[in-house]
Scaffold this motif. Sequence first.
Motif, mmCIF file in Angstrom:
data_model
loop_
_atom_site.group_PDB
_atom_site.id
_atom_site.type_symbol
_atom_site.label_atom_id
_atom_site.label_comp_id
_atom_site.label_asym_id
_atom_site.label_seq_id
_atom_site.Cartn_x
_atom_site.Cartn_y
_atom_site.Cartn_z
ATOM 1 N N GLU A 47 0.847 -1.186 0.000
ATOM 2 C CA GLU A 47 0.000 0.000 0.000
ATOM 3 C C GLU A 47 0.885 1.239 0.000
ATOM 4 O O GLU A 47 1.924 1.281 0.667
ATOM 5 N N ARG A 62 3.219 0.719 3.166
ATOM 6 C CA ARG A 62 3.016 -0.493 3.969
ATOM 7 C C ARG A 62 3.644 -1.673 3.242
ATOM 8 O O ARG A 62 3.378 -1.910 2.064
ATOM 9 N N ASP A 65 1.621 -7.860 5.400
ATOM 10 C CA ASP A 65 0.310 -7.834 6.068
ATOM 11 C C ASP A 65 0.276 -8.902 7.150
ATOM 12 O O ASP A 65 -0.547 -9.810 7.135
ATOM 13 N N PRO A 70 1.941 -3.391 14.313
ATOM 14 C CA PRO A 70 2.891 -3.082 13.240
ATOM 15 C C PRO A 70 4.103 -2.320 13.759
ATOM 16 O O PRO A 70 4.079 -1.716 14.833
ATOM 17 N N VAL A 72 6.725 0.788 12.695
ATOM 18 C CA VAL A 72 6.804 1.966 11.842
ATOM 19 C C VAL A 72 8.235 2.486 11.869
ATOM 20 O O VAL A 72 8.804 2.711 12.942
ATOM 21 N N THR A 96 3.979 -6.584 10.068
ATOM 22 C CA THR A 96 3.615 -5.583 9.074
ATOM 23 C C THR A 96 4.504 -4.372 9.322
ATOM 24 O O THR A 96 4.643 -3.915 10.457
ATOM 25 N N TRP A 98 5.498 -0.411 8.283
ATOM 26 C CA TRP A 98 5.202 0.867 7.641
ATOM 27 C C TRP A 98 6.473 1.710 7.662
ATOM 28 O O TRP A 98 7.230 1.670 8.632
ATOM 29 N N LEU A 132 -3.024 6.978 9.288
ATOM 30 C CA LEU A 132 -2.839 5.638 8.725
ATOM 31 C C LEU A 132 -3.742 4.603 9.385
ATOM 32 O O LEU A 132 -3.751 3.437 8.977
#
Length: 313
Positions: A47, A62, A65, A70, A72, A96, A98, A132
């Motif tokens: 994403e 991103r 999944d 997640p 970051v 995940t 980001w 987000l």
Amino acid sequence: MTADELFLEPNIGKPGEKVGYFANRAGFDRFAAAYRDGIAQLPEPAERVAVSTSFGPVRGYRFGDKPGTPVVLLSGRQASTPMWRANLPGLMAQHTVWSIDSIGEPGASTQRKPLVDAADQATWVAEALAGLGLERVHLLGVSIGGWLATQVAIHRPECLASITVLDPANTFAPLSWKAIPVSLGSVIPGMPMKVRYWLLSWISGGARADDSVPEGRLIASGMQDFTGAQPTPARPTDAELTSIKVPVLAILAGRSIIHDAERAAATARTIPGAQVEVWPLASHAVNGEFPDRIAARFAEFAAGQANETDPRR
């Protein structure tokens, strides 16, 4: 994808407005080409999004999944998402991931309002996370990104599950004199590109830095073509550090030229419950030198936080 589709209405030729900007269109195009080439070296993002903050729009990516909280990523000075090329595969194996390009740094985000202090820095991060749809995250930052993660832990801890800081700049110890020429390399106009590459190699423990290295090319272009307008990062006070309640993993580089690693580690250990390590063979470019070790250590740390909060335990 063109540069204009990837970047969020970049500031070009806007001196005097107290926001970061590219000096001219040619400089932006040079940086955009390096950025686009750097993004192409990464795993395909699941994403690509843009979110609004009080200080300007933020570009986020991103990767993967996976279930659970997640992680970051917060990049270093003059850097952005492509700097995480070596780290993404290992981190994505269990989380995940980001990555957000920082407001005020050369990247695909755009600064619209001056950043006055550390609280402003923490605010744009918190607002980006909310945009987000991320209620609670692990922040992982390197260099000035580690400083930024620490400021979020101080000022906006409600959005954090933990922070992991990799040789954070001006966070646990004063900057050394060796950091000064590197800083000057990012602000002095007209400095030859070969000198900028030499400075990047020096801060990276002698690693190769030239146009053949995507991350080096990107950072060198940011140093040459982008003018930042951020306040000088203030080192957290003793009271601020001891007030941190979120779990902290601090990894200091034993060969770092930006500070005394042992002094930084001693200060980091004043944070209640902090896990602090000095990696003797690492330079300030620790994220690129030890990506697998960082991924494994972070996974162990994050799993420990999940176990502590699991009501079944």
